[in-house]
Write an enzyme that holds these catalytic residues in place. Structure first.
Site, short mmCIF file in Angstrom:
data_model
loop_
_atom_site.label_atom_id
_atom_site.label_comp_id
_atom_site.label_asym_id
_atom_site.label_seq_id
_atom_site.Cartn_x
_atom_site.Cartn_y
_atom_site.Cartn_z
N GLU A 235 0.79 -1.24 0.00
CA GLU A 235 0.00 0.00 0.00
C GLU A 235 0.82 1.29 0.00
OE1 GLU A 235 -2.72 -0.54 3.29
OE2 GLU A 235 -3.80 -2.14 2.26
N ASP B 149 -12.05 -10.10 -1.88
CA ASP B 149 -13.35 -10.30 -1.23
C ASP B 149 -14.33 -9.33 -1.87
OD1 ASP B 149 -12.66 -7.91 0.19
OD2 ASP B 149 -12.09 -9.04 1.98
N ASN C 233 2.20 -4.52 -3.48
CA ASN C 233 0.79 -4.88 -3.33
C ASN C 233 -0.01 -3.63 -2.94
OD1 ASN C 233 -1.18 -7.10 -3.02
ND2 ASN C 233 -1.10 -6.68 -0.80
N HIS D 191 -10.25 -5.78 -2.81
CA HIS D 191 -11.33 -5.70 -1.81
C HIS D 191 -12.47 -4.93 -2.48
CE1 HIS D 191 -8.90 -7.36 1.35
NE2 HIS D 191 -7.94 -6.51 1.10
N GLU E 135 -6.01 -10.38 -2.40
CA GLU E 135 -6.86 -10.29 -1.20
C GLU E 135 -8.34 -10.19 -1.57
OE1 GLU E 135 -5.45 -7.26 1.54
OE2 GLU E 135 -3.36 -7.67 1.07
#
Ligand code: XIL
Length: 448
Positions: free
Chosen positions: A158, A265, A199, A235, A263
């Site tokens: 990030e 979702d 990432n 996300h 990641e």
């Protein structure tokens, strides 16, 4: 107790068969695990995990369905070095050992981040030189500890703001943007076999942030800094898969790096319902398909595989149900969305339901015995009532395991005191004797 009669007539046998043929087929979970479907497409399929949960059903699913594990928290700096110089590797070791025992890769997450750092680090006041040494030593220690056992490291997590400028962090403020190249170089030295990633989130589509990441990777490659891949966290929000996802994956691949969905979702406003779950299936399928479409998209990892193991509910109030399995570890439509995009052919079980089936196990010249079985799959009952209308003058004379009343042609049967409960996957049967003459057609029964 009723007495059993022998010698079924052909008519009653046919009536019974007719009823049985109306019974819905049993629901089957996918025969082929996601990890095997992924292998066939050249994709590694992963999940984030919590070490302490890797037993029982959670451990079984994590081991059987996935070919890669990412520690959800266990490898973060605050987890491994809560006090300076005092290390806790227990959970990280457990996850790496589990992965090796199950033939799985490990994605190391994460070496350099602005969040979940130990307070001794964030509260300290460090000169740039001290900060650089802390960074170098941390990477040497952690990546060195797992040398040869980590397929890929999220080295830097990030680093960008939404507008594509660098995020103001401990590292950026102390060391400038050069901390990224420094961390990658440190990681390569500590574990030469690990693929090294940057990432971030909100970099799934083509936008200012992903373009900043693109430009950074391009410049790192031009400078000869070791960079092997980019992680798109993903996300996502229901119905909002970026339309440029595949194009974005492709542009990174064309730059000469691997891409991982790290990641995934897809959260929805609670409560979930069948419409939202169907949209979620389509969304999971679209993300998976975008990865399948680009050879260099090498890994697709979900951030927790079950709704009971997701960070979403506590992080985004009012949202949840973001993963492919429900809180009881039953696969949701989303699971089948992933499976289908990976070439799986199984269909999801029908939505839960209870139904009643009428049969005539025995019939003689003036009378017959009837049975009604109430079955549930994916649902349950605490009481029940079954009704039907006789079309040929049949008249019930006696019932057992239910209270039946008949008014004219209308029959209504309710549960006895002891058999109102029909569990998920279970059934309850009641029976009756009745008179008939002329013909004895099977009525349509209604459960309600
Ligand atoms: C999350 C974990 O899942 C939570 O348990 C924890 O409380 C906070 O961090 N981006 C990342 C992950 O890179 O490390 C974050 O994980 C989710 C967002």
């Amino acid at each position: 107790m009723r007495s059993l009669r022998t010698g079924l007539s052909l008519a009653s046998l046919l009536a019974t068969l007719g009823t049985l043929l109306l019974t819905a087929p049993a629901a089957h979970a996918a025969d082929t695990p996601l990890r095997d479907l992924g292998t066939a497409k050249g994709k590694v399929i992963g999940t984030a995990v919590t070490g302490s949960k890797l037993t029982g059903t959670y451990g079984d699913i994590a081991g059987a369905q996935f070919s890669s594990l990412t520690p959800g928290n266990a490898m973060k700096w605050g987890s491994v070095e809560p006090t300076q110089g005092s290390f806790n590797w227990a959970e990280a070791d457990q996850i790496v050992n589990f992965a090796e025992a199950h033939g799985q890769q490990v994605r190391g997450h994460t070496l350099v981040w602005h969040s979940q750092n130990p307070s001794w680090l964030t509260n300290g006041s460090w000169t740039p030189a001290q900060l650089g040494t802390l960074l170098d030593n941390h990477i040497a220690t952690e990546a060195g500890r797992y040398k040869g056992r980590i397929a890929a490291w999220d080295v830097v997590n990030e680093p960008f703001n939404e507008d594509g400028t660098y995020r103001s962090t401990l590292w950026y403020n102390g060391l400038g943007s050069g901390y990224i190249a420094r961390a990658l170089t440190d990681a390569r030295a500590a574990d030469p076999a690990a693929k090294l990633y940057i990432n971030d989130y909100n970099v799934e589509g083509v936008n200012a942030k992903s373009t900043a990441l693109y430009n950074l990777v391009k410049s790192l490659k031009e400078q000869g800094v070791p960079i092997d891949g980019v992680g798109l966290q993903a996300h996502l929000i229901l119905g909002q898969v970026p339309s440029t996802l595949q194009q974005n994956i492709q542009r990174f691949a064309d730059l000469g790096v691997d891409v991982a969905i790290t990641e995934l979702d897809i959260r929805m406003a609670l409560p979930a319902d069948s419409t939202k779950l169907a949209q979620q299936k389509a969304d999971y399928k679209a993300v998976t398909a975008a990865c399948v479409a680009v050879t260099r998209c090498v890994n697709l990892t979900v951030w927790g595989f079950a709704d009971s193991d997701s960070w979403v509910d506590s992080t985004f109030p009012g949202y949840g149900a973001a993963t492919p399995y429900d809180a009881n570890y039953a696969p949701k439509p989303a699971y089948y969305g992933i499976a289908e995009a990976l070439g799986g052919t199984t269909t999801p079980p029908p939505t839960g339901a209870c139904s009643a089936a009428y049969s005539v196990p025995s019939q003689w010249n003036t009378g017959f015995t009837g049975n009604v079985t109430i079955s549930c799959s994916g649902a349950s009952l605490s009481s029940w009532k079954v009704t039907w209308t006789y079309g040929a003058g049949q008249q019930i004379t006696q019932a057992w395991n239910a209270t039946c009343t008949q008014t004219g042609a209308a029959v209504s049967c309710t549960n006895a005191s002891y058999n109102g409960t029909v569990p998920d996957g279970g059934s309850v049967t009641f029976g009756f004797n009745a008179n008939w003459s002329g013909s004895n057609p099977v009525p349509t029964v209604t459960l309600g």
